[in-house]
Write an enzyme that holds these catalytic residues in place. Structure first.
Site, mmCIF file in Angstrom:
data_model
loop_
_atom_site.group_PDB
_atom_site.id
_atom_site.type_symbol
_atom_site.label_atom_id
_atom_site.label_comp_id
_atom_site.label_asym_id
_atom_site.label_seq_id
_atom_site.Cartn_x
_atom_site.Cartn_y
_atom_site.Cartn_z
ATOM 1 N N ARG A 118 30.041 -7.388 -24.783
ATOM 2 C CA ARG A 118 29.686 -8.731 -25.281
ATOM 3 C C ARG A 118 30.871 -9.550 -25.760
ATOM 4 N NH1 ARG A 118 25.872 -5.485 -27.516
ATOM 5 N NH2 ARG A 118 23.932 -5.481 -26.337
ATOM 6 N N LYS A 140 36.515 -21.811 -19.490
ATOM 7 C CA LYS A 140 35.539 -21.539 -18.423
ATOM 8 C C LYS A 140 35.992 -20.298 -17.667
ATOM 9 C CE LYS A 140 33.656 -26.122 -17.401
ATOM 10 N NZ LYS A 140 33.465 -27.140 -16.340
ATOM 11 N N GLU A 182 45.636 -32.282 -10.098
ATOM 12 C CA GLU A 182 44.924 -32.244 -11.388
ATOM 13 C C GLU A 182 45.738 -32.949 -12.473
ATOM 14 O OE1 GLU A 182 41.838 -31.090 -11.556
ATOM 15 O OE2 GLU A 182 41.619 -29.567 -9.984
ATOM 16 N N LYS A 224 44.009 -32.110 -21.587
ATOM 17 C CA LYS A 224 42.844 -31.245 -21.408
ATOM 18 C C LYS A 224 42.349 -30.750 -22.767
ATOM 19 C CE LYS A 224 40.347 -27.856 -18.937
ATOM 20 N NZ LYS A 224 40.183 -26.990 -17.785
ATOM 21 N N GLU A 234 30.773 -29.038 -22.331
ATOM 22 C CA GLU A 234 30.502 -30.052 -21.299
ATOM 23 C C GLU A 234 29.135 -30.717 -21.441
ATOM 24 O OE1 GLU A 234 32.208 -29.156 -17.459
ATOM 25 O OE2 GLU A 234 30.820 -30.528 -16.484
ATOM 26 N N ARG A 238 33.590 -34.099 -21.570
ATOM 27 C CA ARG A 238 34.280 -33.122 -20.713
ATOM 28 C C ARG A 238 33.979 -33.364 -19.231
ATOM 29 N NH1 ARG A 238 35.373 -26.639 -21.758
ATOM 30 N NH2 ARG A 238 36.515 -26.312 -19.832
ATOM 31 N N ASN A 242 35.747 -34.008 -14.218
ATOM 32 C CA ASN A 242 35.266 -33.845 -12.844
ATOM 33 C C ASN A 242 35.612 -35.026 -11.953
ATOM 34 O OD1 ASN A 242 34.097 -31.345 -13.424
ATOM 35 N ND2 ASN A 242 32.282 -32.355 -14.272
ATOM 36 N N HIS A 245 35.937 -34.691 -8.273
ATOM 37 C CA HIS A 245 35.470 -33.351 -7.937
ATOM 38 C C HIS A 245 34.163 -33.310 -7.152
ATOM 39 C CE1 HIS A 245 38.791 -31.992 -10.312
ATOM 40 N NE2 HIS A 245 38.458 -30.721 -10.167
ATOM 41 N N HIS A 249 34.405 -31.299 -3.994
ATOM 42 C CA HIS A 249 33.574 -30.108 -3.720
ATOM 43 C C HIS A 249 32.833 -30.266 -2.395
ATOM 44 C CE1 HIS A 249 33.412 -29.090 -8.288
ATOM 45 N NE2 HIS A 249 34.428 -28.499 -7.692
ATOM 46 N N HIS A 262 41.836 -26.502 -3.281
ATOM 47 C CA HIS A 262 40.994 -27.269 -4.196
ATOM 48 C C HIS A 262 41.658 -28.607 -4.595
ATOM 49 C CE1 HIS A 262 38.363 -28.213 -7.541
ATOM 50 N NE2 HIS A 262 39.409 -28.240 -8.345
HETATM 51 N N1 LIG Z 1 38.416 -22.097 -15.444
HETATM 52 C C1 LIG Z 1 38.681 -23.345 -15.140
HETATM 53 O O1 LIG Z 1 38.522 -24.254 -15.968
HETATM 54 C C2 LIG Z 1 39.204 -23.648 -13.786
HETATM 55 C C3 LIG Z 1 39.745 -24.910 -13.517
HETATM 56 C C4 LIG Z 1 40.286 -25.136 -12.259
HETATM 57 C C5 LIG Z 1 40.261 -24.130 -11.302
HETATM 58 N N2 LIG Z 1 39.711 -22.921 -11.593
HETATM 59 C C6 LIG Z 1 39.682 -21.851 -10.598
HETATM 60 O O2 LIG Z 1 41.022 -21.494 -10.306
HETATM 61 C C7 LIG Z 1 41.101 -20.986 -8.987
HETATM 62 C C8 LIG Z 1 42.264 -21.627 -8.284
HETATM 63 O O3 LIG Z 1 43.435 -21.317 -8.995
HETATM 64 P P1 LIG Z 1 44.868 -21.338 -8.302
HETATM 65 O O4 LIG Z 1 45.053 -22.624 -7.620
HETATM 66 O O5 LIG Z 1 45.833 -20.896 -9.333
HETATM 67 O O6 LIG Z 1 44.685 -20.276 -7.132
HETATM 68 P P2 LIG Z 1 45.100 -18.724 -6.999
HETATM 69 O O7 LIG Z 1 44.855 -17.998 -8.244
HETATM 70 O O8 LIG Z 1 44.423 -18.246 -5.768
HETATM 71 O O9 LIG Z 1 46.668 -18.813 -6.734
HETATM 72 C C9 LIG Z 1 47.147 -19.429 -5.570
HETATM 73 C C10 LIG Z 1 48.108 -18.507 -4.819
HETATM 74 O O10 LIG Z 1 49.374 -18.472 -5.492
HETATM 75 C C11 LIG Z 1 49.754 -17.123 -5.721
HETATM 76 N N3 LIG Z 1 50.581 -17.145 -6.920
HETATM 77 C C12 LIG Z 1 50.174 -17.233 -8.193
HETATM 78 N N4 LIG Z 1 51.231 -17.391 -9.007
HETATM 79 C C13 LIG Z 1 52.336 -17.372 -8.226
HETATM 80 C C14 LIG Z 1 53.726 -17.498 -8.492
HETATM 81 N N5 LIG Z 1 54.188 -17.733 -9.713
HETATM 82 N N6 LIG Z 1 54.575 -17.423 -7.451
HETATM 83 C C15 LIG Z 1 54.112 -17.241 -6.185
HETATM 84 N N7 LIG Z 1 52.803 -17.139 -5.868
HETATM 85 C C16 LIG Z 1 51.931 -17.207 -6.891
HETATM 86 C C17 LIG Z 1 48.455 -16.400 -5.848
HETATM 87 O O11 LIG Z 1 48.612 -15.005 -5.666
HETATM 88 C C18 LIG Z 1 47.649 -17.074 -4.731
HETATM 89 O O12 LIG Z 1 47.990 -16.550 -3.491
HETATM 90 C C19 LIG Z 1 39.755 -21.274 -8.341
HETATM 91 O O13 LIG Z 1 39.033 -20.082 -8.251
HETATM 92 C C20 LIG Z 1 39.079 -22.241 -9.290
HETATM 93 O O14 LIG Z 1 37.683 -22.114 -9.307
HETATM 94 C C21 LIG Z 1 39.196 -22.674 -12.812
HETATM 95 ZN ZN LIG Z 2 39.731 -29.072 -10.273
#
Ligand SMILES: NC(=O)c1ccc[n+]([C@@H]2O[C@H](COP(=O)([O-])OP(=O)(O)OC[C@H]3O[C@@H](n4cnc5c(N)ncnc54)[C@H](O)[C@@H]3O)[C@@H](O)[C@H]2O)c1
Ligand SMILES: [Zn+2]
Length: 368
Positions: A118, A140, A182, A224, A234, A238, A242, A245, A249, A262
Site C-alpha cells: 500500500r 502520476k 513539453e 509544473k 487534476e 492541472r 493537457n 494532448h 493522443h 509522444h
Molecule cells: N507521469 C507523468 O506525469 C508522465 C508525463 C509525461 C509522460 N509520461 C510517460 O513517460 C513515458 C515517456 O517517457 P520518455 O520520453 O522518457 O521515454 P522512455 O522512458 O522510453 O525513454 C526514451 C528512450 O531514451 C532512453 N534513455 C533514457 N535516458 C537516456 C539517457 N540519458 N541517454 C540515452 N538514452 C536514454 C530510454 O532507454 C528509451 O529508449 C511514457 O510512458 C509516458 O506515458 C508520464
Molecule cells: Zn505529454
C-alpha cells in the site's frame, strides 16, 4: 545544485537539479530510510549511469532490477516483475524504490512503489528531458493496458527527484527534441516570459548549451510544480497541462504509436489547438504560426501528415479519456502564456482546425 520545492497540501518534496547529481551522496542519504533499497532501471540506462549512482549509495546496500527498454514493456508483467523482486528481497514498508531512467521506468517503478504494501518510498532519477521536465514531477504513476495508455495507475508522489543534467549528454536528438515540446507547452499555457526566452535562445538550446539547459529545466519544473501544487489530483487547473494532448493522443492512436514520439504528436497537437483558438476568436491571429516556428526550429513536426484521415482522428478524439460527454473538452489559448479549458468548440470547428493544419501554419492563418 538548485532545489525546487513541490508544495503539496499533505507533503512537500524537493526536486534537486544540477550537474553530477547522481553521484551526490549527501543528497541521496537525506532521502533513504533504514529499509531495503531497490534500484529499477532499463538495459539502456543502467550501463550508462548505474556506476555513478552506485558511488552515491555507499553505505546503502541496494538490489538492482533491470527491465527491458521500451514503451511496449510498460505492462502488468513488468510491474509484477518489480513486485516479485521486492517480495524476494523481503522488502518491508520501510523500503525505498529508486527509478533510474526515462518516463517509462519512472511511471512503472512509481506504481510499484504506490502498490507494494500500500505504498513505499519512491525516489526519481529521471534521465530523459521529457522525464526531467514532466514525468518525474507530479506523482502520476502507472502502466499501459492493451486497450489504452496509462489505464492502470495511481497518484504517488516521490519523496525527492534528482535531476542530473549531465545525463542528457547521451540522449538521442529525437528524444531531446520530443522533451522540448513539453517545455514549449509550459511557456504557451502559463509563462509568456519563458516563451519569449525560448524563442530568443532557440539556438543555444538546440546546441544544448549547459546554462541554457539548466535554466530551461528549472523553469519547466517550476511551472509544473506551480500547477500541480494548485491541483494535485487534476480536478481543475492541472488539466491545462493537457494542452495539445487531445489531438496528440489521437495522432498517436491513429498511427498505432509507431510514427510519433509522444512529444512529437503533442507538438502537432499544440499547433492544431492554437489554430482552433484563433478560429474560435479566443486568441489573436498569428499564435499558431508563432508556436509552429518555435517547434519547427527544434525539428518537431507541426502538421498532420497528409496520409492521416481526419475522420479517423475525430473518432480517436472522441475516445480520448479526457473528453467529456457534453462536448469535447479541449485546452485552448487566450494568448501565448495563458490557456483555458473549454468545451464549446463545435465538431465542425474542430474538423476545420485539423484540416487547415494539414497545409501548415501559413495556411491556418489564411483560413482565419
Ligand atoms: N507521469 C507523468 O506525469 C508522465 C508525463 C509525461 C509522460 N509520461 C510517460 O513517460 C513515458 C515517456 O517517457 P520518455 O520520453 O522518457 O521515454 P522512455 O522512458 O522510453 O525513454 C526514451 C528512450 O531514451 C532512453 N534513455 C533514457 N535516458 C537516456 C539517457 N540519458 N541517454 C540515452 N538514452 C536514454 C530510454 O532507454 C528509451 O529508449 C511514457 O510512458 C509516458 O506515458 C508520464
Ligand atoms: Zn505529454
Amino acid at each position: 545544485m538548485n532545489t525546487i520545492t513541490v508544495e503539496l497540501a499533505a507533503n512537500a518534496y524537493p526536486v534537486y537539479l544540477g550537474r553530477e547529481l547522481l553521484g551526490e551522496a549527501s543528497a541521496w542519504k537525506r532521502h533513504l530510510g533504514q529499509g531495503k533499497v531497490l534500484v529499477v532501471s532499463n538495459d539502456t540506462v543502467a550501463p550508462l549511469y548505474l556506476e555513478k549512482l552506485k558511488s552515491a549509495l555507499v553505505g546503502h546496500p541496494f538490489e538492482l532490477h533491470i527491465i527491458p527498454d521500451g514503451e511496449q514493456f510498460k505492462t502488468v508483467e513488468t510491474w509484477y516483475g518489480i513486485i516479485d523482486k521486492l517480495v524476494s528481497m523481503q522488502a518491508r514498508r520501510d523500503a525505498s524504490l529508486i527509478a533510474l531512467g526515462g518516463g517509462v521506468v519512472g511511471d512503472i517503478t512509481g506504481f510499484a512503489a504506490a502498490s507494494y504494501m500500500r505504498g513505499v518510498r519512491f525516489l526519481q532519477a529521471p534521465t530523459t528531458l521529457l522525464a526531467q521536465v514532466d514525468a518525474s514531477v507530479g506523482g502520476k504513476t502507472g502502466f499501459n493496458h492493451a486497450q489504452g495508455k496509462n489505464l492502470i495507475g495511481a497518484f504517488h508522489q516521490p519523496s525527492a527527484v534528482f535531476i542530473d543534467v549531465d545525463t542528457l549528454d547521451t540522449l538521442a536528438a529525437r528524444e531531446f527534441n520530443a522533451g522540448l515540446a513539453e517545455v514549449v507547452k509550459y511557456g504557451a499555457i502559463n509563462d509568456a516570459t519563458f516563451f519569449d526566452w525560448l524563442e530568443q535562445e532557440a539556438g543555444a538550446i538546440a546546441a544544448r548549451d549547459p546554462e541554457a539547459l539548466e535554466y530551461l529545466i528549472r523553469r519547466s519544473v517550476l511551472n509544473k510544480a506551480e500547477i500541480v501544487a494548485q491541483d494535485e489530483k487534476e480536478a481543475g487547473v492541472r488539466a491545462l497541462l493537457n494542452f495539445g494532448h487531445s489531438f496528440g493522443h489521437a495522432l498517436e492512436a491513429e498511427t498505432a504509436y509507431r510514427q510519433f514520439l509522444h512529444g512529437e504528436a503533442v507538438a502537432i497537437g499544440m499547433v492544431v489547438a492554437a489554430g482552433l483558438s484563433e478560429l474560435r476568436g479566443l486568441c489573436a491571429p498569428g499564435q499558431a504560426a508563432r508556436l509552429a516556428t518555435l517547434l519547427h526550429h527544434h525539428d518537431l513536426p507541426i502538421r498532420i501528415p497528409a496520409n492521416i484521415s481526419i475522420a479517423g482522428l475525430s473518432k480517436a478524439l472522441e475516445l480520448d479519456k479526457k473528453a467529456v460527454a457534453s462536448g469535447l473538452r479541449l485546452v485552448l489559448l487566450d494568448a501565448i502564456g495563458r490557456a483555458r479549458v473549454d468545451d464549446s468548440s463545435s465538431k465542425s470547428e474542430i474538423v476545420t482546425a485539423m484540416r487547415s493544419n494539414r497545409d501548415g501554419p501559413t495556411h491556418v492563418k489564411q483560413e482565419n
